[in-house]
Structure formats: structure tokens, C-alpha cells
Design a protein around this motif. Structure first.
Motif, PDB file in Angstrom:
ATOM      1  N   ASN A  70      12.726 -65.565   9.522  1.00  0.00           N
ATOM      2  CA  ASN A  70      13.269 -65.895   8.203  1.00  0.00           C
ATOM      3  C   ASN A  70      14.437 -64.994   7.822  1.00  0.00           C
ATOM      4  O   ASN A  70      15.397 -65.460   7.200  1.00  0.00           O
ATOM      5  CB  ASN A  70      12.168 -65.851   7.146  1.00  0.00           C
ATOM      6  CG  ASN A  70      11.342 -67.116   7.151  1.00  0.00           C
ATOM      7  OD1 ASN A  70      11.827 -68.192   7.495  1.00  0.00           O
ATOM      8  ND2 ASN A  70      10.075 -67.000   6.781  1.00  0.00           N
ATOM      9  N   TYR A  71      14.382 -63.729   8.178  1.00  0.00           N
ATOM     10  CA  TYR A  71      15.541 -62.857   7.931  1.00  0.00           C
ATOM     11  C   TYR A  71      16.758 -63.371   8.692  1.00  0.00           C
ATOM     12  O   TYR A  71      17.878 -63.384   8.167  1.00  0.00           O
ATOM     13  CB  TYR A  71      15.251 -61.414   8.338  1.00  0.00           C
ATOM     14  CG  TYR A  71      14.479 -60.612   7.319  1.00  0.00           C
ATOM     15  CD1 TYR A  71      15.003 -60.375   6.043  1.00  0.00           C
ATOM     16  CD2 TYR A  71      13.239 -60.072   7.625  1.00  0.00           C
ATOM     17  CE1 TYR A  71      14.306 -59.625   5.104  1.00  0.00           C
ATOM     18  CE2 TYR A  71      12.529 -59.311   6.691  1.00  0.00           C
ATOM     19  CZ  TYR A  71      13.077 -59.099   5.433  1.00  0.00           C
ATOM     20  OH  TYR A  71      12.392 -58.355   4.509  1.00  0.00           O
ATOM     21  N   ARG A  73      17.243 -66.519   9.692  1.00  0.00           N
ATOM     22  CA  ARG A  73      17.647 -67.772   9.038  1.00  0.00           C
ATOM     23  C   ARG A  73      18.433 -67.495   7.757  1.00  0.00           C
ATOM     24  O   ARG A  73      19.420 -68.179   7.474  1.00  0.00           O
ATOM     25  CB  ARG A  73      16.420 -68.636   8.737  1.00  0.00           C
ATOM     26  CG  ARG A  73      15.839 -69.299   9.970  1.00  0.00           C
ATOM     27  CD  ARG A  73      14.520 -69.977   9.670  1.00  0.00           C
ATOM     28  NE  ARG A  73      13.990 -70.609  10.867  1.00  0.00           N
ATOM     29  CZ  ARG A  73      13.720 -71.893  10.984  1.00  0.00           C
ATOM     30  NH1 ARG A  73      13.887 -72.708   9.961  1.00  0.00           N
ATOM     31  NH2 ARG A  73      13.258 -72.379  12.114  1.00  0.00           N
ATOM     32  N   LYS A  74      17.990 -66.510   6.999  1.00  0.00           N
ATOM     33  CA  LYS A  74      18.697 -66.160   5.759  1.00  0.00           C
ATOM     34  C   LYS A  74      20.136 -65.755   6.059  1.00  0.00           C
ATOM     35  O   LYS A  74      21.058 -66.131   5.342  1.00  0.00           O
ATOM     36  CB  LYS A  74      17.960 -65.039   5.037  1.00  0.00           C
ATOM     37  CG  LYS A  74      18.593 -64.648   3.723  1.00  0.00           C
ATOM     38  CD  LYS A  74      17.797 -63.563   3.025  1.00  0.00           C
ATOM     39  CE  LYS A  74      18.469 -63.190   1.702  1.00  0.00           C
ATOM     40  NZ  LYS A  74      17.759 -62.080   1.037  1.00  0.00           N
ATOM     41  N   SER A  75      20.335 -65.006   7.154  1.00  0.00           N
ATOM     42  CA  SER A  75      21.698 -64.562   7.495  1.00  0.00           C
ATOM     43  C   SER A  75      22.603 -65.740   7.846  1.00  0.00           C
ATOM     44  O   SER A  75      23.822 -65.633   7.733  1.00  0.00           O
ATOM     45  CB  SER A  75      21.671 -63.556   8.642  1.00  0.00           C
ATOM     46  OG  SER A  75      21.410 -64.185   9.877  1.00  0.00           O
ATOM     47  N   ASN A  77      22.140 -68.720   6.302  1.00  0.00           N
ATOM     48  CA  ASN A  77      21.965 -69.629   5.164  1.00  0.00           C
ATOM     49  C   ASN A  77      21.193 -70.891   5.548  1.00  0.00           C
ATOM     50  O   ASN A  77      21.558 -71.998   5.151  1.00  0.00           O
ATOM     51  CB  ASN A  77      23.326 -70.003   4.558  1.00  0.00           C
ATOM     52  CG  ASN A  77      24.019 -68.807   3.970  1.00  0.00           C
ATOM     53  OD1 ASN A  77      23.406 -68.017   3.246  1.00  0.00           O
ATOM     54  ND2 ASN A  77      25.287 -68.636   4.299  1.00  0.00           N
ATOM     55  N   GLU A  79      17.326 -72.969   5.948  1.00  0.00           N
ATOM     56  CA  GLU A  79      16.030 -73.123   5.275  1.00  0.00           C
ATOM     57  C   GLU A  79      14.973 -72.234   5.913  1.00  0.00           C
ATOM     58  O   GLU A  79      14.907 -72.080   7.134  1.00  0.00           O
ATOM     59  CB  GLU A  79      15.588 -74.584   5.374  1.00  0.00           C
ATOM     60  CG  GLU A  79      14.301 -74.875   4.653  1.00  0.00           C
ATOM     61  CD  GLU A  79      13.896 -76.330   4.773  1.00  0.00           C
ATOM     62  OE1 GLU A  79      12.687 -76.585   4.656  1.00  0.00           O
ATOM     63  OE2 GLU A  79      14.764 -77.197   4.985  1.00  0.00           O
ATOM     64  N   ARG A  80      14.148 -71.647   5.051  1.00  0.00           N
ATOM     65  CA  ARG A  80      13.076 -70.761   5.508  1.00  0.00           C
ATOM     66  C   ARG A  80      11.745 -71.268   4.988  1.00  0.00           C
ATOM     67  O   ARG A  80      11.668 -71.846   3.920  1.00  0.00           O
ATOM     68  CB  ARG A  80      13.311 -69.337   4.990  1.00  0.00           C
ATOM     69  CG  ARG A  80      14.644 -68.776   5.456  1.00  0.00           C
ATOM     70  CD  ARG A  80      14.970 -67.413   4.879  1.00  0.00           C
ATOM     71  NE  ARG A  80      15.073 -67.303   3.444  1.00  0.00           N
ATOM     72  CZ  ARG A  80      16.133 -67.621   2.710  1.00  0.00           C
ATOM     73  NH1 ARG A  80      17.194 -68.129   3.279  1.00  0.00           N
ATOM     74  NH2 ARG A  80      16.137 -67.452   1.413  1.00  0.00           N
ATOM     75  N   THR A 107      14.833 -71.434  15.142  1.00  0.00           N
ATOM     76  CA  THR A 107      15.813 -70.598  14.439  1.00  0.00           C
ATOM     77  C   THR A 107      17.089 -70.452  15.258  1.00  0.00           C
ATOM     78  O   THR A 107      18.178 -70.343  14.699  1.00  0.00           O
ATOM     79  CB  THR A 107      15.198 -69.212  14.142  1.00  0.00           C
ATOM     80  OG1 THR A 107      14.058 -69.392  13.304  1.00  0.00           O
ATOM     81  CG2 THR A 107      16.186 -68.273  13.475  1.00  0.00           C
TER      82      THR A 107
END
Length: 158
Positions: A70-71, A73-75, A77, A79-80, A107
Motif C-alpha cells: 500500500n505504501y 501504491r500510494k507513491s 497514486n 487504489e489501496r 502492485t
């Protein structure tokens, strides 16, 4: 677990995820050597709850694996998801480890051939430090290795 005839993933990210899978396969072999009563047995109630039993250690590993993905994926942008994870048996733990790894593989779709420069430029801020993409994947691998050893030491005391 991995097939006998291994198909390797492409690029540096592929090599890292192949090593991640190898670490998970080694962990599964250790887990399959114990029964469910040993899996859930509280070995040390004087430590953080995450490390009181083999089950809790594996639960911690699965949750952490999702957090790393998730970290990442966040980088990008993307969906998590944060699934609710519970299990009481070795079989269910292995299922959840596989599911977490599958989420990690998803991912990296369309990222397998990132260059070293692109990977180093992908900065990932976690709640505990900052990584580049390669470093957080390496951290995820070592996290599995470290806790596998912790589990092996606990099993040796059974």
C-alpha cells in the motif's frame, strides 16, 4: 509455493519479487512442519502481542506485507485496500500469505521494467522512515527472513 520449473519475472523489480517469493516459500516450509496447536500456542506473554505465538508473528507478517504494497501504491497514486485478516490454522495462514503476495504482484503490474534511476526516484514515505522503491522491497524480503528465523527459534523450544 513456487513451481519446480521456475519462470522468472522481468527486470529488477521482478528479481526482487522472485526473492520475496523465495523467502515466503521458505517460511511456508517451516510453517507446514508444525500443527495448528503449536501454531496458536502462546510462547511468550511478556512480549508485544504480535510476537507471542507463531500465529501472531505470521499475522504481523501478512499485515506488514499489505502495508508495504500500500505504501508503494500510494507513491503511484493507485487504489489501496486494507483487508481484515484473521486466521487460526497453518493452512489459512499460508492462504493469507499467498493472497498478500498476490496483492504485491498486482502492485507491480506495468512497473516490471522500471530503470534503476526510476526506482531510486520513487520515494516512499512510511510511518517509520523513507525508502526508495528498491529499498522498501528489500525491507519486505528481510522482514520475512527475520521473522522466519524467529519462528524457527520458537519451534525449536516446542
Amino acid at each position: 509455493m513456487s513451481k519446480t520449473s521456475k519462470t522468472y519475472r522481468k527486470g529488477a523489480i521482478g528479481a526482487l519479487t522472485d526473492e520475496y517469493e523465495k523467502a515466503l516459500d521458505e517460511l511456508k516450509i517451516v510453517l507446514l512442519a508444525i500443527d495448528d496447536s503449536q501454531f496458536i500456542k502462546i510462547n511468550d506473554s511478556n512480549v508485544d502481542e504480535d510476537f507471542q505465538s507463531v500465529r501472531n508473528i505470521v499475522l504481523h507478517m501478512v499485515r506488514s506485507g499489505y502495508a508495504y504494497a500500500n505504501y508503494i501504491r500510494k507513491s503511484f497514486n493507485e487504489e489501496r485496500v486494507i483487508p481484515e485478516i484473521k486466521f487460526q490454522t497453518v493452512k489459512d495462514a499460508i492462504y493469507n500469505l499467498d493472497k498478500m503476495f498476490g496483492y504485491t504482484i498486482e502492485t507491480f503490474e506495468n512497473k516490471w521494467l522500471m530503470t534503476d534511476d526510476e526506482m531510486m526516484a520513487t520515494i516512499i514515505k512510511t510511518s517509520w522512515t523513507t525508502y526508495d522503491l528498491e529499498a522498501i522491497i528489500e525491507h519486505a524480503i528481510v522482514h520475512i527472513l527475520r521473522h522466519r528465523l524467529q519462528i524457527q527459534k520458537a519451534i525449536a523450544k516446542f
